[in-house]
Scaffold this motif. Structure first.
Motif, mmCIF file in Angstrom:
data_model
loop_
_atom_site.group_PDB
_atom_site.id
_atom_site.type_symbol
_atom_site.label_atom_id
_atom_site.label_comp_id
_atom_site.label_asym_id
_atom_site.label_seq_id
_atom_site.Cartn_x
_atom_site.Cartn_y
_atom_site.Cartn_z
ATOM 1 N N ARG A 54 -26.974 19.248 -109.341
ATOM 2 C CA ARG A 54 -27.401 20.268 -108.352
ATOM 3 C C ARG A 54 -28.369 19.601 -107.275
ATOM 4 N NH1 ARG A 54 -32.470 21.884 -109.012
ATOM 5 N NH2 ARG A 54 -33.423 21.301 -111.113
ATOM 6 N N THR A 55 -28.242 20.136 -106.188
ATOM 7 C CA THR A 55 -29.197 19.561 -105.126
ATOM 8 C C THR A 55 -30.540 19.610 -105.378
ATOM 9 O OG1 THR A 55 -29.132 21.673 -103.806
ATOM 10 C CG2 THR A 55 -27.578 20.040 -103.163
ATOM 11 N N ARG A 73 -37.832 17.144 -91.579
ATOM 12 C CA ARG A 73 -38.366 18.455 -91.949
ATOM 13 C C ARG A 73 -38.302 18.438 -93.774
ATOM 14 N NH1 ARG A 73 -34.016 23.002 -91.691
ATOM 15 N NH2 ARG A 73 -32.441 22.088 -92.581
ATOM 16 N N MET A 74 -38.893 19.154 -94.251
ATOM 17 C CA MET A 74 -38.713 19.501 -95.772
ATOM 18 C C MET A 74 -37.458 20.281 -95.825
ATOM 19 S SD MET A 74 -41.227 17.791 -97.372
ATOM 20 C CE MET A 74 -40.987 18.548 -99.048
ATOM 21 N N GLY A 75 -36.909 19.615 -96.848
ATOM 22 C CA GLY A 75 -35.502 20.261 -97.211
ATOM 23 C C GLY A 75 -35.599 21.780 -97.839
ATOM 24 N N LYS A 76 -34.584 22.571 -97.582
ATOM 25 C CA LYS A 76 -34.611 23.997 -98.281
ATOM 26 C C LYS A 76 -35.572 24.730 -97.708
ATOM 27 C CE LYS A 76 -31.840 23.113 -102.293
ATOM 28 N NZ LYS A 76 -31.708 23.769 -103.505
ATOM 29 N N ASP A 77 -36.473 24.406 -96.668
ATOM 30 C CA ASP A 77 -37.392 25.378 -95.919
ATOM 31 C C ASP A 77 -36.742 25.598 -94.673
ATOM 32 O OD1 ASP A 77 -39.364 24.771 -98.052
ATOM 33 O OD2 ASP A 77 -40.437 23.549 -96.987
ATOM 34 N N LEU A 106 -32.912 12.913 -97.472
ATOM 35 C CA LEU A 106 -31.380 13.197 -96.949
ATOM 36 C C LEU A 106 -31.218 12.948 -95.534
ATOM 37 C CD1 LEU A 106 -28.697 14.594 -97.313
ATOM 38 C CD2 LEU A 106 -29.318 16.680 -96.737
ATOM 39 N N VAL A 107 -30.417 11.958 -95.120
ATOM 40 C CA VAL A 107 -30.317 11.367 -93.703
ATOM 41 C C VAL A 107 -29.113 12.340 -93.064
ATOM 42 C CG1 VAL A 107 -29.608 9.701 -92.209
ATOM 43 C CG2 VAL A 107 -31.281 9.263 -94.196
ATOM 44 N N ALA A 134 -29.709 10.049 -99.401
ATOM 45 C CA ALA A 134 -28.356 10.348 -99.361
ATOM 46 C C ALA A 134 -28.127 10.513 -97.891
ATOM 47 C CB ALA A 134 -28.521 11.781 -100.163
ATOM 48 N N LEU A 135 -26.526 10.564 -97.731
ATOM 49 C CA LEU A 135 -26.093 10.763 -96.214
ATOM 50 C C LEU A 135 -25.194 12.165 -96.279
ATOM 51 C CD1 LEU A 135 -24.825 7.025 -95.885
ATOM 52 C CD2 LEU A 135 -27.068 8.143 -95.005
#
Length: 138
Positions: A54-55, A73-77, A106-107, A134-135
């Motif tokens: 999972r992510t 940015r912070m992911g999932k925000d 994550l790029v 990760a790309l």
């Protein structure tokens, strides 16, 4: 009566004789045509990539848009990303990932961005000690 000699001196030719060369090439062509179907294709061992089940819950996202501008940015925000320069990227990523060891990054890049721009971002992140990169495409 004496017969005069009409014999001329032979001169050497300065041309390359192509007949032996053509013969050798035809023999090699026949050999390759006969042996090609007999060769079995071998298995190629490609490098494997780890897949996550999972992510991750928390990650830093670096976005590269069409004009190669960087946003972090912070992911999932649902917070809007902040634009940074390439020289400030590592500092901003490290500031966002404080308190979390081995934070994934994550790029995300637009599909029209040059490969060199994406690899420069990855190279700078790796040089700064980021282990999990990760790309993704936008």
């Amino acid at each position: 009566m004496a017969v005069a000699s009409t014999r001329r001196a032979r001169r050497t030719k300065n041309e390359i004789n192509m007949v032996p060369f053509i013969d050798v090439m035809l023999v090699l062509l026949i050999i390759f045509m006969v042996t090609a179907p007999l060769i079995t294709p071998s298995q190629i061992d490609l490098p494997s990539v780890g897949q996550a089940n999972r992510t991750p819950d928390v990650y830093v996202e670096v976005m590269i848009d069409k004009t190669e501008r960087l946003k972090v940015r912070m992911g999932k925000d649902n917070q809007p990303p902040t634009e940074v320069a390439l020289g400030q990227l590592v500092g901003r990523v490290q500031a966002l990932s404080t308190g979390t060891e081995n934070m994934p990054v994550l790029v995300s890049a637009d599909k029209n961005v040059k490969y060199d721009a994406v690899m420069e971002v990855v190279r700078r992140l790796r040089a700064a000690g980021v282990q999990r990169v990760a790309l993704s495409t936008l």
